[in-house]
Design a protein around this motif. Structure first.
Motif, short mmCIF file in Angstrom:
data_model
loop_
_atom_site.label_atom_id
_atom_site.label_comp_id
_atom_site.label_asym_id
_atom_site.label_seq_id
_atom_site.Cartn_x
_atom_site.Cartn_y
_atom_site.Cartn_z
N LEU A 7 60.40 143.41 57.82
CA LEU A 7 61.33 144.47 57.44
C LEU A 7 62.39 144.54 58.53
CD1 LEU A 7 59.33 147.61 56.18
CD2 LEU A 7 61.08 146.33 54.92
N LEU A 33 61.45 141.19 53.50
CA LEU A 33 60.97 142.06 52.42
C LEU A 33 62.00 143.10 52.03
CD1 LEU A 33 57.36 142.67 53.78
CD2 LEU A 33 58.05 141.04 52.01
N GLY A 34 62.83 143.48 52.97
CA GLY A 34 63.84 144.49 52.69
C GLY A 34 64.55 144.87 53.98
N LYS A 112 56.67 148.67 51.07
CA LYS A 112 56.87 147.28 51.46
C LYS A 112 55.77 146.81 52.43
CE LYS A 112 60.60 146.20 49.18
NZ LYS A 112 60.56 145.15 48.11
N SER A 116 52.59 144.15 51.21
CA SER A 116 52.84 142.81 51.71
C SER A 116 51.55 141.98 51.74
CB SER A 116 53.42 142.88 53.13
OG SER A 116 53.54 141.59 53.69
#
Length: 310
Positions: A7, A33-34, A112, A116
């Motif tokens: 992240l 992931l973001g 997130k 994961s």
């Protein structure tokens, strides 16, 4: 290295952009992931738009961006002139229709991390407001965080106050929460960033490279280098890039385990970090990096991306 699920928490920011580009140059090593944005270099709407502008330009619209905290936990926002009038001056991005996700950032980060397939590494390129709030409101995520790697703090000096580095100064209360959370943390302070530089010739090389991606890199880095030129420097520090490159090849860096204290107030000391060596600490503080390797890795990463993004 095994593939890291990351992240990215940022306030882009020229050096934030370079950190993200280098991660994207290594899909075998990083799964983004973001991205969360946080009030830091500039106000939240501006820096969020900056992040969306970059992702749209480089054709990575698949990476979700979530707006985070719009102010520090206690203090008022402290926009910094080094990044220009809009927080990312130096390149005019074309218009696009990319939007941030509608989720609140605490739920976004929690989901997130918990969903994961592997433990998540947080790349912290900004004041730590989002991360501190996450650890406070959702402590259940701690067991699924592999490590927090952040650019911030200093051993002996400051860059916004005599004794404080900006990311910690901007929200010292958040930094205190993160450093006392017992989550494994690596800190990359100013003194290590002194080794994380590129020379003026590299900037000029990008200025003469007309590939699609390099036009953006050249514009951003040429603006970011203005401060150094004004102070007769021939090398330019790319602070946040150190986070990505440390994760990519940690053996190019040196540090030691330390207990970390944050000074919460004071006209010259707000945000000061005090590191005390302790081999049993969960916090690892870097001291040095391999400058020659750092610069060459950055050049290689941008060249690689420039050959595939057009």
């Amino acid at each position: 290295m095994h593939k890291k699920y990351v992240l990215v928490d940022c306030d882009p920011g020229h050096d934030d952009v370079m950190a993200i580009l280098s991660a994207l140059a290594h899909p075998e090593s990083f799964e983004i992931l973001g991205i969360t944005t946080v009030c830091g270099n500039n106000l939240l709407p501006l820096i969020t738009q900056n992040m969306l502008n970059v992702l749209s330009y480089i054709h990575h619209e698949e990476i979700p961006v979530c707006m985070g905290a719009d102010k520090p936990l206690v203090f008022k926002p402290s926009p910094q002139p080094a990044h220009g009038y809009n927080g990312l001056e130096g390149f005019e991005f074309p218009q696009h229709h990319l939007k941030p996700v509608s989720s609140d950032y605490l739920s976004f980060m929690r989901d997130k991390i918990l969903s994961s397939p592997n433990k998540v590494t947080i790349m912290a390129l900004a004041p730590l407001t989002n991360i501190a709030s996450l650890l406070t409101h959702h402590p259940e995520v701690k067991d699924n965080i592999e490590e927090i790697v952040l650019m911030g703090g200093s051993w002996y000096r400051g860059n916004v106050l005599p004794h404080a580095e900006f990311n910690i100064y901007a929200d010292p209360h958040a930094a205190d929460i993160v450093f006392t959370s017992k989550v494994k943390t690596t800190i990359i302070p100013l003194e290590c960033c002194d080794d994380c530089t590129i020379d003026e010739e590299t900037v000029q090389m990008w200025n003469q490279d007309n590939r699609y991606l390099t036009k953006m890199v050249a514009g951003l880095m040429d603006f970011f280098a203005i401060y150094g030129r004004q102070h007769q420097r021939t090398r330019h520090t790319i602070f946040d890039l150190a986070v990505t490159l440390y994760l990519l090849q940690p053996d190019k860096f040196e540090g030691e385990y330390c207990d970390t204290k944050v000074v919460l107030s004071g006209q010259e000391t707000r945000g000061q970090t005090i590191f005390t060596q302790n081999i049993n600490s969960h916090v690892y503080v870097l001291k040095h990096a391999d400058t020659k390797w750092f610069e060459q890795q950055m050049i290689d990463d941008i060249n690689h991306l420039a050959n595939i993004i057009n």
